[in-house]
Design an enzyme around this catalytic site. Structure first.
Site, PDB file in Angstrom:
ATOM      1  N   CYS A 123       1.051  -1.096  -0.111  1.00  0.00           N
ATOM      2  CA  CYS A 123       0.056   0.014   0.067  1.00  0.00           C
ATOM      3  C   CYS A 123       0.900   1.179  -0.131  1.00  0.00           C
ATOM      4  O   CYS A 123       1.597   1.348  -0.862  1.00  0.00           O
ATOM      5  CB  CYS A 123      -0.827  -0.076   1.349  1.00  0.00           C
TER       6      CYS A 123
ATOM      7  N   HIS B 182      -3.503  -5.490   0.715  1.00  0.00           N
ATOM      8  CA  HIS B 182      -2.942  -5.758   2.045  1.00  0.00           C
ATOM      9  C   HIS B 182      -2.928  -7.268   2.766  1.00  0.00           C
ATOM     10  O   HIS B 182      -3.999  -7.790   3.155  1.00  0.00           O
ATOM     11  CB  HIS B 182      -3.557  -4.981   3.412  1.00  0.00           C
TER      12      HIS B 182
ATOM     13  N   GLU C 283      -1.014  -8.861   4.748  1.00  0.00           N
ATOM     14  CA  GLU C 283      -1.135  -9.064   6.134  1.00  0.00           C
ATOM     15  C   GLU C 283      -2.404  -8.913   6.856  1.00  0.00           C
ATOM     16  O   GLU C 283      -2.819  -9.325   8.053  1.00  0.00           O
ATOM     17  CB  GLU C 283      -0.223  -7.927   6.900  1.00  0.00           C
TER      18      GLU C 283
END
Lengths: 81, 229
Positions: free
Chosen positions: B86, B203, B205
Site C-alpha cells: 500500500c 494488504h 497482512e
C-alpha cells in the site's frame, strides 16, 4: 530570491480532482467551460542570485517536488532588477 | 528469516505486518525507525502501509527520502528482497525502486473493501506458494492506488512478466468492472526487473488472521519464508 514552482498534471494523465471540480461547477449552473486541471504552486525563497537560484530550484523539482511521470513544472520568478 | 519492518511517522500497518511475520515464521521481525541510517542484518525488508508524513506533497514522496531509504535502495540494488504494501508500494515507486506511480483512484473516493486479485506470475520468491492464475481475496484500503505508467514502461513490465497481481472478479475475469481504482491493466502489484522488489496495493497482512477471517495473504509470507531460508 523568491520563486514559484507551478506543478500541473501532465496532459493525458487522469486528474480526478479536476474532474470533481468540473462536476461541482456544472451542478452550480456554470456552462461553457471545460478542461479544469488542478495543480499546485510551491513558493520558495532561495538565498542565491538569479542564475544559481534557478539551478537549485530545478534540482529541488527533480529530487522531490515533482513526479515527472505524471507532472510537469514551471519555475516562475520576477527577473532581478 | 530475519525481517525488518520500517516504521515512518504515519505508518499504521507496521504492527499488523509484524504479527503476520511472527505467525508464519515464528520469528519476531526487527522494527526499524526511519531515521536509522543502516539496516540491521536482514533477509527481507518490509515497507508497511499507512499515511507516512500525512501523504503531504505526494503519497510516499517524503518517506522515500528518509535517511533509512539510502541504505535500503543500495541493498535493494544488490538483490535484498523488499516488500512494499500500500503506502509502502507508493514509497517504492517514489524512490525509483519500482517503475510507474500511483495516482488518485478514478472513483474519487477512498476505497476500503475486500477484492479479488489474480496471481499472474508465481515464479517469484513472493508468490511461489500460489498457483498461477489463482484467485485470492485480499483487502484494499487506499485513496491513491490507481497505478499509472507511460506506454513504454507498461510494455516493458508486461513483456518481462513483472505484473504479479491484477484486480479481477470472483471468476478471475479482468475487466473494467473488476477494477476498483482505475489502475492501468488492472494492476494491483508489480515486481522490479531483478525480481527482488515487490509493491502491491492490497494488504496481505490483513488476510492472515481470524479477525478478518481471510487467509489468502498467508502464502505470500510463506513463499518468502521458504525462499529466503
Amino acid at each position: 530570491m523568491k520563486l514559484n514552482i507551478k506543478i500541473m498534471p501532465k496532459n493525458g494523465v487522469l486528474d480526478p480532482q479536476g474532474k470533481a471540480i468540473e462536476n461541482s461547477l456544472s451542478q452550480l449552473g456554470f456552462e461553457n467551460f471545460s478542461k479544469i486541471r488542478l495543480g499546485k504552486i510551491i513558493e520558495v525563497e532561495i538565498n542565491e542570485g538569479e542564475e544559481k537560484a534557478i539551478i537549485v530550484a530545478e534540482e529541488m523539482c527533480k529530487k522531490l517536488l515533482v513526479n515527472l511521470i505524471i507532472e510537469d513544472y514551471e519555475i516562475i520568478y520576477d527577473r532581478e532588477k | 528469516m530475519k525481517a525488518s519492518v520500517i516504521v515512518f511517522p504515519g505508518s499504521n500497518c507496521d504492527r499488523d505486518v509484524a504479527v503476520s511475520i511472527k505467525k508464519i515464521t515464528n520469528l519476531d521481525p526487527i522494527m526499524v525507525w526511519h531515521k536509522e541510517t543502516t539496516l540491521p542484518k536482514s533477509d527481507l525488508v518490509i515497507i508497511p502501509g499507512g499515511f507516512t508524513f500525512g501523504d503531504y506533497l505526494r503519497c510516499g514522496s517524503i518517506a522515500a527520502n528518509s535517511p533509512i531509504m539510502i541504505d535500503i535502495i543500495k541493498k535493494a540494488k544488490k538483490g535484498l528482497p523488499i516488500l512494499g504494501i500500500c503506502n509502502g508500494f507508493q514509497i517504492l515507486t517514489e524512490s525509483g525502486l519500482l517503475p510507474g506511480t500511483l495516482i488518485k483512484n478514478d472513483c474519487l473516493s477512498f476505497i476500503c473493501k475486500i477484492v479479488s486479485i489474480r496471481v499472474e506470475n508465481n515464479q517469484t520468491s513472493f508468490s511461489n506458494k500460489y498457483k498461477k492464475n489463482e484467485i485470492i481475496n485480499i483487502p484494499i484500503a487506499h485513496n491513491e492506488g490507481n497505478f499509472f505508467a507511460d506506454n513504454d514502461t507498461l510494455k516493458k513490465i508486461e513483456d518481462a512478466n513483472q505484473i504479479i497481481f491484477r484486480y479481477c472478479n470472483v471468476n478471475g475475469e479482468i475487466n473494467n468492472s473488476s477494477n476498483p481504482n482505475g489502475s492501468i491493466k488492472n494492476i494491483a502489484g508489480i515486481i522490479n526487473e531483478n525480481g527482488n522488489v515487490l509493491g502491491m496495493m492490497p494488504h496481505p497482512e490483513r488476510a492472515t488472521c481470524n479477525i478478518t477471517k481471510l487467509y489468502d495473504g498467508e502464502n505470500l509470507f510463506k513463499s518468502l519464508a521458504e525462499s529466503l531460508f
